[in-house]
Each structure stands twice: as C-alpha cells, then as structure tokens.
Design a protein around this motif. Sequence first.
Motif, PDB file in Angstrom:
ATOM      1  N   ILE A 109       0.838  -1.193   0.000  1.00 10.07           N
ATOM      2  CA  ILE A 109       0.000   0.000   0.000  1.00 10.07           C
ATOM      3  C   ILE A 109       0.875   1.247   0.000  1.00 10.07           C
ATOM      4  O   ILE A 109       0.598   2.231  -0.694  1.00 10.07           O
ATOM      5  CB  ILE A 109      -0.927  -0.005   1.222  1.00 10.07           C
ATOM      6  CG1 ILE A 109      -1.803  -1.266   1.221  1.00 10.07           C
ATOM      7  CG2 ILE A 109      -1.790   1.242   1.249  1.00 10.07           C
ATOM      8  CD1 ILE A 109      -2.662  -1.425  -0.003  1.00 10.07           C
ATOM      9  N   ALA A 110       1.959   1.216   0.776  1.00  8.08           N
ATOM     10  CA  ALA A 110       2.883   2.348   0.788  1.00  8.08           C
ATOM     11  C   ALA A 110       3.471   2.573  -0.597  1.00  8.08           C
ATOM     12  O   ALA A 110       3.546   3.715  -1.078  1.00  8.08           O
ATOM     13  CB  ALA A 110       3.996   2.094   1.804  1.00  8.08           C
ATOM     14  N   HIS A 111       3.891   1.517  -1.253  1.00  8.46           N
ATOM     15  CA  HIS A 111       4.443   1.649  -2.602  1.00  8.46           C
ATOM     16  C   HIS A 111       3.409   2.244  -3.560  1.00  8.46           C
ATOM     17  O   HIS A 111       3.741   3.080  -4.412  1.00  8.46           O
ATOM     18  CB  HIS A 111       4.909   0.284  -3.113  1.00  8.46           C
ATOM     19  CG  HIS A 111       6.220  -0.160  -2.544  1.00  8.46           C
ATOM     20  ND1 HIS A 111       7.430   0.294  -3.015  1.00  8.46           N
ATOM     21  CD2 HIS A 111       6.518  -1.003  -1.530  1.00  8.46           C
ATOM     22  CE1 HIS A 111       8.421  -0.258  -2.334  1.00  8.46           C
ATOM     23  NE2 HIS A 111       7.888  -1.058  -1.414  1.00  8.46           N
ATOM     24  N   SER A 112       2.160   1.819  -3.428  1.00  7.96           N
ATOM     25  CA  SER A 112       1.107   2.339  -4.298  1.00  7.96           C
ATOM     26  C   SER A 112       0.911   3.838  -4.093  1.00  7.96           C
ATOM     27  O   SER A 112       0.804   4.606  -5.059  1.00  7.96           O
ATOM     28  CB  SER A 112      -0.206   1.589  -4.025  1.00  7.96           C
ATOM     29  OG  SER A 112      -1.259   2.110  -4.811  1.00  7.96           O
ATOM     30  N   LEU A 113       0.873   4.273  -2.837  1.00  8.15           N
ATOM     31  CA  LEU A 113       0.701   5.688  -2.548  1.00  8.15           C
ATOM     32  C   LEU A 113       1.883   6.506  -3.042  1.00  8.15           C
ATOM     33  O   LEU A 113       1.714   7.590  -3.627  1.00  8.15           O
ATOM     34  CB  LEU A 113       0.514   5.889  -1.041  1.00  8.15           C
ATOM     35  CG  LEU A 113      -0.863   5.519  -0.492  1.00  8.15           C
ATOM     36  CD1 LEU A 113      -0.803   5.325   1.014  1.00  8.15           C
ATOM     37  CD2 LEU A 113      -1.880   6.595  -0.834  1.00  8.15           C
ATOM     38  N   LEU A 114       3.091   6.017  -2.814  1.00  8.97           N
ATOM     39  CA  LEU A 114       4.278   6.734  -3.272  1.00  8.97           C
ATOM     40  C   LEU A 114       4.295   6.864  -4.790  1.00  8.97           C
ATOM     41  O   LEU A 114       4.583   7.938  -5.334  1.00  8.97           O
ATOM     42  CB  LEU A 114       5.541   6.013  -2.787  1.00  8.97           C
ATOM     43  CG  LEU A 114       5.781   6.019  -1.277  1.00  8.97           C
ATOM     44  CD1 LEU A 114       6.862   5.013  -0.907  1.00  8.97           C
ATOM     45  CD2 LEU A 114       6.161   7.405  -0.782  1.00  8.97           C
ATOM     46  N   SER A 115       3.965   5.779  -5.472  1.00 11.23           N
ATOM     47  CA  SER A 115       3.958   5.817  -6.940  1.00 11.23           C
ATOM     48  C   SER A 115       2.885   6.755  -7.476  1.00 11.23           C
ATOM     49  O   SER A 115       3.119   7.502  -8.438  1.00 11.23           O
ATOM     50  CB  SER A 115       3.748   4.404  -7.500  1.00 11.23           C
ATOM     51  OG  SER A 115       4.839   3.561  -7.154  1.00 11.23           O
ATOM     52  N   THR A 116       1.703   6.730  -6.854  1.00 13.93           N
ATOM     53  CA  THR A 116       0.627   7.628  -7.277  1.00 13.93           C
ATOM     54  C   THR A 116       1.069   9.081  -7.135  1.00 13.93           C
ATOM     55  O   THR A 116       0.860   9.904  -8.030  1.00 13.93           O
ATOM     56  CB  THR A 116      -0.639   7.384  -6.441  1.00 13.93           C
ATOM     57  OG1 THR A 116      -1.107   6.056  -6.696  1.00 13.93           O
ATOM     58  CG2 THR A 116      -1.734   8.378  -6.784  1.00 13.93           C
ATOM     59  N   ALA A 117       1.694   9.405  -6.018  1.00 16.41           N
ATOM     60  CA  ALA A 117       2.167  10.774  -5.806  1.00 16.41           C
ATOM     61  C   ALA A 117       3.210  11.156  -6.848  1.00 16.41           C
ATOM     62  O   ALA A 117       3.146  12.245  -7.447  1.00 16.41           O
ATOM     63  CB  ALA A 117       2.747  10.907  -4.402  1.00 16.41           C
ATOM     64  N   GLU A 118       4.159  10.280  -7.089  1.00 14.92           N
ATOM     65  CA  GLU A 118       5.242  10.588  -8.020  1.00 14.92           C
ATOM     66  C   GLU A 118       4.734  10.760  -9.445  1.00 14.92           C
ATOM     67  O   GLU A 118       5.212  11.636 -10.184  1.00 14.92           O
ATOM     68  CB  GLU A 118       6.293   9.480  -7.945  1.00 14.92           C
ATOM     69  CG  GLU A 118       7.055   9.482  -6.630  1.00 14.92           C
ATOM     70  CD  GLU A 118       7.692   8.150  -6.281  1.00 14.92           C
ATOM     71  OE1 GLU A 118       8.131   8.002  -5.130  1.00 14.92           O
ATOM     72  OE2 GLU A 118       7.726   7.248  -7.163  1.00 14.92           O
ATOM     73  N   GLN A 119       3.766   9.957  -9.834  1.00 24.08           N
ATOM     74  CA  GLN A 119       3.202  10.081 -11.180  1.00 24.08           C
ATOM     75  C   GLN A 119       2.554  11.444 -11.398  1.00 24.08           C
ATOM     76  O   GLN A 119       2.448  11.915 -12.533  1.00 24.08           O
ATOM     77  CB  GLN A 119       2.179   8.970 -11.421  1.00 24.08           C
ATOM     78  CG  GLN A 119       2.797   7.596 -11.575  1.00 24.08           C
ATOM     79  CD  GLN A 119       1.787   6.476 -11.388  1.00 24.08           C
ATOM     80  OE1 GLN A 119       0.577   6.713 -11.331  1.00 24.08           O
ATOM     81  NE2 GLN A 119       2.275   5.246 -11.297  1.00 24.08           N
ATOM     82  N   ARG A 120       2.130  12.073 -10.321  1.00 22.03           N
ATOM     83  CA  ARG A 120       1.458  13.380 -10.409  1.00 22.03           C
ATOM     84  C   ARG A 120       2.359  14.531  -9.972  1.00 22.03           C
ATOM     85  O   ARG A 120       1.889  15.646  -9.766  1.00 22.03           O
ATOM     86  CB  ARG A 120       0.172  13.352  -9.573  1.00 22.03           C
ATOM     87  CG  ARG A 120      -0.892  12.459 -10.203  1.00 22.03           C
ATOM     88  CD  ARG A 120      -1.937  12.002  -9.207  1.00 22.03           C
ATOM     89  NE  ARG A 120      -2.992  11.261  -9.883  1.00 22.03           N
ATOM     90  CZ  ARG A 120      -2.891   9.995 -10.254  1.00 22.03           C
ATOM     91  NH1 ARG A 120      -1.781   9.326 -10.024  1.00 22.03           N
ATOM     92  NH2 ARG A 120      -3.900   9.395 -10.864  1.00 22.03           N
ATOM     93  N   GLY A 121       3.649  14.254  -9.819  1.00 17.99           N
ATOM     94  CA  GLY A 121       4.599  15.297  -9.468  1.00 17.99           C
ATOM     95  C   GLY A 121       4.507  15.770  -8.033  1.00 17.99           C
ATOM     96  O   GLY A 121       4.989  16.860  -7.705  1.00 17.99           O
TER      97      GLY A 121
END
Length: 268
Positions: free
Chosen positions: A96-108
């Motif tokens: 879940i942490a990886h998913s949240l981090l990736s979502t944030a990074e994809q949106r800058g």
Amino acid sequence: MMRVTTTNRRGVLRAGAGLVAGGALAAGCGAGQAAPPHAPESESPSAAPASGKPAAGGHAAPAPRAYPGQPAQITHGPRTRPQVALTFHGQGDPAIAHSLLSTAEQRGAKLTVLAVGTWLDEHPDIARRILDGGHDLGNHTQRHISINTMAEADARKEITDCADRLKRLTGSIGTWFRPSRSPTASPLVARLAHAAGYPHVLSYDVDSLDYTRPGAAAVTRKVLADVKNGSVVSLHFGYPDTVAALPDLLHELDHRGLRAVTTTELLS
C-alpha cells in the motif's frame, strides 16, 4: 469536480481490499484510537545494516535542521505560498505504501512519511524507497503507542530506538519527529525529541480522519474543506480509503493551484 479514472479506482481498491484481508491497518493517531492487528509476515525481514552508514546503494539522508522563526511544534508552513505538505504516518502493508508513493510521483507530488520503528524493522527496504522517490522521511516512534503518557525513560527509548533504525538504514535519524497517538507532543516529549536531535516536532493543522475509515470521498472532502496555503495534512499509510482518495485529492489540490511538496520544501 472530483475525478478518478476507472483504472486507478480499480487498482487502488484492489490494493485496499488486499490490505483488509491481511488485517494490516495502520493505527491512527487520534485520541483513544485502538491499535489494529499487525499484518502476518510472509517472509523474514531483511536485517538492517549494523553501522551508522546508509544501506547499500543509497546516499546518506538529510539530517534534521532548525527553521528560524518556526515554533518548537510546527503545525503549518507559510500562508503566503500555494504549497501544502501531505504527511503520512508510516505503518501497514508495504504494498500500500508503494502504491501511494507511486501515485504521488506520477502526479509530481512529494510526501512526508513519519515511519514507525517496528515497521522499519519488518520492511527495511521501504526507507530507501521513500528517500529515492524524493520524499521526506522522519521518526514516528518505535512502537506507535501513547508516548505522551509514558515515563521519561520509556518515552526517550521510543524516540531513540526509531531514530537508531532510521540511522542504520539511511545514515540519518530522519528529518522530522512526530509523536504517536497525539497531534502534539507534551513538554516532556518535545524536550526529549530535541535532545535526540530533532529541533522541531511536526504536528499538523488538517486532520483527514482517514483512520476512522469514512470512505475515500469523505477523506477527500475533509481535507479540501480545511486545507489552505501552508497546511500540513495528516494522513496514514495502510488504509484503503486513503489509497483510493489520493488521486482525487491531488487532482483537486492541483485545480486549486496548491502544490504538494515535502515538509522540508514547505518550510524552506
């Protein structure tokens, strides 16, 4: 208008459903919030390096710093810039942490993660993952219990044990300290944190209440109702509602012209 694509919605809800099945919900820091069960371990955690050097492949993380003009307990940054800090209590299923981090990074967007020491013991690789993504990493005590009610020696150990984990994994005790089970530190805990090397305690001025499991739309509405320039928002890893809410939340912040940055950038 809030917007989440069908693909994103399905993906985050699948991740959230897996978390519920595993029983690994992160404990909220609201008063009286009961600690949830720990996730079952599918494999033995990797051992953290014994030295004060960062784990292989990474540079030493930034050390805590003082911010002149800021109080000992920081609740928000400057109200003059269109920036906010999304801060996450770090605990729960690492997927879940990886998913949240990736979502944030994809949106800058960049996040601030206050990690629980036992979580770092179970999933040591997550510390480097957070830093490699350009996010802030800090100390949220070793066991995430009510630190303000503890005896001095026990409270000190909660702070320093987590600091030691962070230093072994990253070369730094982390850039921030946040008390567990309370939005603010008692005078004793604030003094102990300062003695451990943290010039400030990081609190917040917007509580998402995501740990009450109100639904993704309610998490987004709560944050958007209270957020403003300079806000520090309290969120949690490990809750499906938070995972599902993040794409909408970032979209709406962007629509308002508010950029999600690390707490370090917010205060710099």
